[in-house]
Scaffold this motif. Structure first.
Motif, PDB file in Angstrom:
ATOM      1  N   VAL A   7      19.713  -8.552 -17.474  1.00  0.00           N
ATOM      2  CA  VAL A   7      19.277  -9.704 -17.732  1.00  0.00           C
ATOM      3  C   VAL A   7      17.620  -9.850 -18.153  1.00  0.00           C
ATOM      4  N   ALA A   8      16.961  -9.294 -17.189  1.00  0.00           N
ATOM      5  CA  ALA A   8      15.524  -9.435 -17.363  1.00  0.00           C
ATOM      6  C   ALA A   8      14.547  -8.260 -16.929  1.00  0.00           C
ATOM      7  N   GLY A   9      15.357  -7.261 -16.448  1.00  0.00           N
ATOM      8  CA  GLY A   9      14.521  -5.930 -16.105  1.00  0.00           C
ATOM      9  C   GLY A   9      13.993  -5.929 -14.600  1.00  0.00           C
ATOM     10  N   GLU A  10      13.873  -4.642 -14.207  1.00  0.00           N
ATOM     11  CA  GLU A  10      13.375  -4.783 -12.839  1.00  0.00           C
ATOM     12  C   GLU A  10      11.969  -3.686 -12.738  1.00  0.00           C
ATOM     13  N   ARG A  11      11.339  -3.701 -11.729  1.00  0.00           N
ATOM     14  CA  ARG A  11      10.106  -2.902 -11.691  1.00  0.00           C
ATOM     15  C   ARG A  11       9.895  -2.529 -10.101  1.00  0.00           C
ATOM     16  N   TRP A  12       9.642  -1.202  -9.895  1.00  0.00           N
ATOM     17  CA  TRP A  12       9.399  -0.879  -8.622  1.00  0.00           C
ATOM     18  C   TRP A  12       7.764  -0.418  -8.360  1.00  0.00           C
ATOM     19  N   VAL A  13       7.303  -0.967  -7.423  1.00  0.00           N
ATOM     20  CA  VAL A  13       5.665  -0.632  -7.127  1.00  0.00           C
ATOM     21  C   VAL A  13       5.697  -0.210  -5.674  1.00  0.00           C
ATOM     22  N   SER A  14       4.561   0.626  -5.366  1.00  0.00           N
ATOM     23  CA  SER A  14       4.028   1.253  -4.077  1.00  0.00           C
ATOM     24  C   SER A  14       3.553   0.341  -3.128  1.00  0.00           C
ATOM     25  N   GLY A  15       4.094   0.342  -1.965  1.00  0.00           N
ATOM     26  CA  GLY A  15       3.368  -0.458  -0.952  1.00  0.00           C
ATOM     27  C   GLY A  15       1.933   0.257  -0.577  1.00  0.00           C
ATOM     28  N   GLU A  16       1.623   1.515  -0.914  1.00  0.00           N
ATOM     29  CA  GLU A  16       0.399   2.099  -0.767  1.00  0.00           C
ATOM     30  C   GLU A  16      -0.583   1.379  -1.612  1.00  0.00           C
ATOM     31  N   GLU A  17      -0.278   1.455  -3.140  1.00  0.00           N
ATOM     32  CA  GLU A  17      -1.072   0.845  -3.894  1.00  0.00           C
ATOM     33  C   GLU A  17      -1.468  -0.724  -3.970  1.00  0.00           C
ATOM     34  N   PHE A  18      -0.407  -1.172  -3.167  1.00  0.00           N
ATOM     35  CA  PHE A  18      -0.381  -2.611  -3.119  1.00  0.00           C
ATOM     36  C   PHE A  18      -0.892  -3.227  -1.430  1.00  0.00           C
ATOM     37  N   GLY A  19      -1.616  -2.232  -0.797  1.00  0.00           N
ATOM     38  CA  GLY A  19      -1.951  -2.570   0.480  1.00  0.00           C
ATOM     39  C   GLY A  19      -1.028  -3.452   1.540  1.00  0.00           C
ATOM     40  N   VAL A  20       0.435  -2.787   1.226  1.00  0.00           N
ATOM     41  CA  VAL A  20       1.239  -3.485   2.482  1.00  0.00           C
ATOM     42  C   VAL A  20       1.205  -2.605   3.600  1.00  0.00           C
ATOM     43  N   VAL A  21       1.342  -3.232   4.917  1.00  0.00           N
ATOM     44  CA  VAL A  21       1.442  -2.452   5.963  1.00  0.00           C
ATOM     45  C   VAL A  21       2.549  -2.439   6.959  1.00  0.00           C
ATOM     46  N   ASP A  22       2.962  -1.689   7.617  1.00  0.00           N
ATOM     47  CA  ASP A  22       4.416  -1.772   8.406  1.00  0.00           C
ATOM     48  C   ASP A  22       3.781  -2.314   9.584  1.00  0.00           C
ATOM     49  N   LEU A  23       3.820  -3.609   9.873  1.00  0.00           N
ATOM     50  CA  LEU A  23       3.194  -4.251  11.234  1.00  0.00           C
ATOM     51  C   LEU A  23       4.022  -3.814  12.411  1.00  0.00           C
ATOM     52  N   SER A  24       5.539  -3.157  12.224  1.00  0.00           N
ATOM     53  CA  SER A  24       6.007  -2.689  13.652  1.00  0.00           C
ATOM     54  C   SER A  24       5.360  -1.559  14.008  1.00  0.00           C
ATOM     55  N   LEU A  25       4.475  -0.871  13.252  1.00  0.00           N
ATOM     56  CA  LEU A  25       3.722   0.511  13.577  1.00  0.00           C
ATOM     57  C   LEU A  25       2.540   0.333  14.414  1.00  0.00           C
ATOM     58  N   LEU A  26       2.208  -1.155  14.234  1.00  0.00           N
ATOM     59  CA  LEU A  26       0.873  -1.432  14.840  1.00  0.00           C
ATOM     60  C   LEU A  26       0.989  -1.836  16.569  1.00  0.00           C
ATOM     61  N   THR A  27      -0.346  -1.559  17.146  1.00  0.00           N
ATOM     62  CA  THR A  27      -0.110  -1.676  18.522  1.00  0.00           C
ATOM     63  C   THR A  27       0.052  -3.378  18.735  1.00  0.00           C
ATOM     64  N   PRO A  28       0.737  -3.925  19.953  1.00  0.00           N
ATOM     65  CA  PRO A  28       0.555  -5.332  19.969  1.00  0.00           C
ATOM     66  C   PRO A  28      -0.738  -6.066  19.840  1.00  0.00           C
ATOM     67  N   ALA A  29      -1.766  -5.393  20.367  1.00  0.00           N
ATOM     68  CA  ALA A  29      -3.202  -5.657  20.219  1.00  0.00           C
ATOM     69  C   ALA A  29      -3.814  -5.992  18.666  1.00  0.00           C
ATOM     70  N   SER A  30      -2.913  -5.246  17.823  1.00  0.00           N
ATOM     71  CA  SER A  30      -3.677  -5.475  16.453  1.00  0.00           C
ATOM     72  C   SER A  30      -2.664  -6.283  15.630  1.00  0.00           C
ATOM     73  N   LEU A  31      -1.778  -6.951  16.326  1.00  0.00           N
ATOM     74  CA  LEU A  31      -1.006  -8.076  15.775  1.00  0.00           C
ATOM     75  C   LEU A  31      -1.816  -9.339  15.589  1.00  0.00           C
ATOM     76  N   VAL A  32      -2.778  -9.429  14.641  1.00  0.00           N
ATOM     77  CA  VAL A  32      -3.404 -10.481  14.938  1.00  0.00           C
ATOM     78  C   VAL A  32      -3.694 -11.347  13.550  1.00  0.00           C
ATOM     79  N   SER A  33      -3.862 -12.641  13.202  1.00  0.00           N
ATOM     80  CA  SER A  33      -4.062 -13.298  12.123  1.00  0.00           C
ATOM     81  C   SER A  33      -5.074 -12.772  11.200  1.00  0.00           C
ATOM     82  N   PRO A  34      -5.289 -12.881   9.921  1.00  0.00           N
ATOM     83  CA  PRO A  34      -6.453 -12.774   9.352  1.00  0.00           C
ATOM     84  C   PRO A  34      -7.534 -13.660   9.241  1.00  0.00           C
ATOM     85  N   ARG A  35      -8.854 -13.423   9.479  1.00  0.00           N
ATOM     86  CA  ARG A  35      -9.772 -14.476   9.609  1.00  0.00           C
ATOM     87  C   ARG A  35      -9.730 -15.293   8.237  1.00  0.00           C
TER      88      ARG A  35
END
Length: 553
Positions: free
Chosen positions: A463-491
């Motif tokens: 009824v309205a269409g769908e699009r796929w986009v790339s996480g790489e192009e949109f700057g999305v990261v998998d937080l589960s791959l980061l170390t606990p010390a890297s899980l910090v809130s943005p400044r």
């Protein structure tokens, strides 16, 4: 998939599946050649307007729609002296005294009281200064006979003066000459509405702003759609038709201009005579309730009654992981956003416990972190819709967005008028791992027309269409791959710096995958892998092209 995975059992799968606002597939009966079956309530708000109301009722006394299916409700909003029914009026006509049913006042409240005290399956609004042509009602409501989603818009010409008598109106309606009451060149059209209609192929090619044509005087819709959209906002004194049109859009309404529903409007509108003052008054009231059009909300970092985006995050994972996910959303440059954090918060009680060995410690820390944040709502279940917000954003708690990810997803959705935009991060193996932006209007329609247990994303795509986009192009990261010390809130972000991130704001070189229905995840996965490889190649090229520093002395 989220947004609830399948179509609810209360849907109407026999309806034609319209794409966006393209009403072309609907085939209503031709005027005078079909058999109406649905009852109609014409609701007329009236306040100290007996003279023009008499003309309106006189024109309604000669409608081609069957009398036994038509009632006219005059909602008298406290007129002094009270409105009375004139001699020339429709067969089934009565007055509802608004003060007897409500302490409110104004057009919106009167319309709602009239609708609530009427019986028709279809509601037809009509102002008390209109002279309608004999097939005005029939022309509009024939569309509601073929679609529950149809919102029809009648046409009108504005008359400066020299009003007729009720007797002349009735005689001309009976003779079929009411359309010759005035010369066209002596009247004015509803300029900006007709301009919008004409520039969008009769709204068929319009976008999510089609509701701007839903303004006053004459329109029709089903009672079921009226109730689904929450009815008119009785607190609004002006601009109620535009605001209600916005909410009808979010319910998947299809706006249909009907030029065969002609009429004369006795006198100019307030917008024609007091446009600047009306816009000044309406702006703050509409901005509070309507994220669209976007110019209503020029100021950033403000909260509104209805956010542009309702983001849903399940509180799954460690405190640090979920907090980083939520804070990245809140720190983005699309600030017109509210987050719903989903968990069984009632399970977090204050009974005696081992404080540090508490099995609900992570959930408890999240509750304390966000319970006072006005942009975060702690909910027990994920909502099936973001209504009346225009977008629902499902974010798995292990994904972290970039500063402009959400804004750019909305840009993609609006550029393609897509009902669903999904962002697949690298390494994802199923759509469940995707970040998904759902358009509320498409979700509402999909729930109405889909078959029970049919995948919701499939119907939305149809009824309205769908699009796929790339996480790489949109700057999305998998937080589960980061170390606990890297899980910090943005400044805190004060100024968006120029440079690499600023360059990401443009969509000009961003590739998306169109999906007209359900496609295999393999295509999207290959697309994401290709985009990741391109990103690596760019980094290598930049490194190679960087000049070699001279040897130190």
């Amino acid at each position: 998939m989220s947004a609830r995975n399948s179509v609810p059992s209360g849907a109407h799968p026999d309806q034609v599946r319209l794409v966006r606002n393209d009403w072309s597939p609907l085939q209503p009966g031709k005027l005078g050649e079909w058999q109406p079956t649905r009852s109609v309530s014409v609701v007329i708000p009236a306040y100290n307007c007996q003279e023009t109301l008499n003309l309106t009722l006189a024109s309604l006394s000669h409608q081609t729609y069957p009398d036994h299916l038509l009632e006219v409700i005059v909602a008298d909003d406290g007129s002094e002296p009270p409105i009375e029914l004139p001699k020339i009026r429709p067969a089934n006509c009565r007055i509802v005294r608004v003060p007897e049913h409500s302490t409110g006042w104004g057009r919106s409240n009167a319309l709602h009281v009239g609708a609530s005290n009427s019986d028709g399956e279809i509601l037809h609004w009509l102002d008390a200064d209109m002279v309608v042509f004999p097939d005005h009602i029939e022309a509009q409501v024939r569309w509601q006979h073929v679609s529950e989603e149809a919102v029809t818009l009648g046409y009108k010409r504005f008359v400066a003066g020299n009003f007729p008598t009720p007797e002349e109106v009735a005689e001309r309606c009976a003779a079929g000459t009411i359309d010759k009451l005035y010369r066209i060149q002596d009247t004015e059209p509803h300029d900006y509405v007709e301009k919008l209609i004409n520039e969008t192929d009769q709204l068929r090619g319009g976008d999510h702003l089609n509701f701007r044509a839903h303004v006053g005087a004459t329109a029709a819709l089903t009672r079921s759609l009226y109730l689904a959209a929450g009815g008119l906002d009785t607190e609004l004194r002006l601009g109620e038709d535009t605001e209600f049109g916005y909410r009808l859009t979010q319910q998947g309404a299809v706006f249909i201009p009907e030029p065969q529903a002609g009429s004369w409007h006795m006198g100019a509108t307030h917008m024609q005579t007091k446009g600047d003052a009306l816009r000044r008054y309406n702006h703050p009231y509409l901005a509070e309730r309507m994220p669209h059009p976007r110019y209503l909300r020029p100021a950033a970092n403000r909260s509104w009654a209805v956010p542009l985006i309702t983001a849903v995050v399940p509180a799954e994972g460690s405190f640090e992981l979920v907090r980083t996910c939520v804070d990245r959303l809140l720190a983005g440059d699309q600030t017109d956003l509210r987050v719903m954090l989903v968990a069984d918060w009632d399970a977090v009680d204050d009974n005696r416990r081992s404080i540090l060995a508490d099995p609900l410690l992570d959930r408890r820390l999240l509750l304390v972190t966000y319970r006072s944040d006005p942009r975060v709502e702690l909910v027990r279940e994920a909502p099936a819709t973001a209504f009346p917000s225009p977008f629902l954003l499902n974010v798995p708690s292990h994904l972290g967005v970039d500063v402009n990810t959400v804004r750019r997803l909305v840009q993609v959705a609006d550029e393609w008028q897509a009902g669903l935009v999904r962002l697949l991060p690298g390494g994802a193996k199923s759509p469940a791992e995707a970040l998904a932006l759902w358009r509320t209007s498409a979700l509402s329609r999909a729930r109405r027309v889909g078959r029970p247990e049919e995948p919701l994303d499939k119907v939305v795509a149809e009824v309205a269409g769908e699009r796929w986009v790339s996480g790489e192009e949109f700057g999305v990261v998998d937080l589960s791959l980061l170390t606990p010390a890297s899980l910090v809130s943005p400044r805190p972000r004060l100024v968006h710096p120029a440079g690499k991130r600023a360059r990401r704001a443009s969509l000009g070189d961003v590739e998306t995958i169109p999906v007209g229905g359900v496609r295999s995840l393999a295509n999207a996965t290959r697309f994401v892998a290709r985009q990741a490889a391109i990103g690596v190649a760019r980094k290598v090229r930049r490194r190679v092209s960087r000049p070699t520093p001279p040897p130190s002395a």
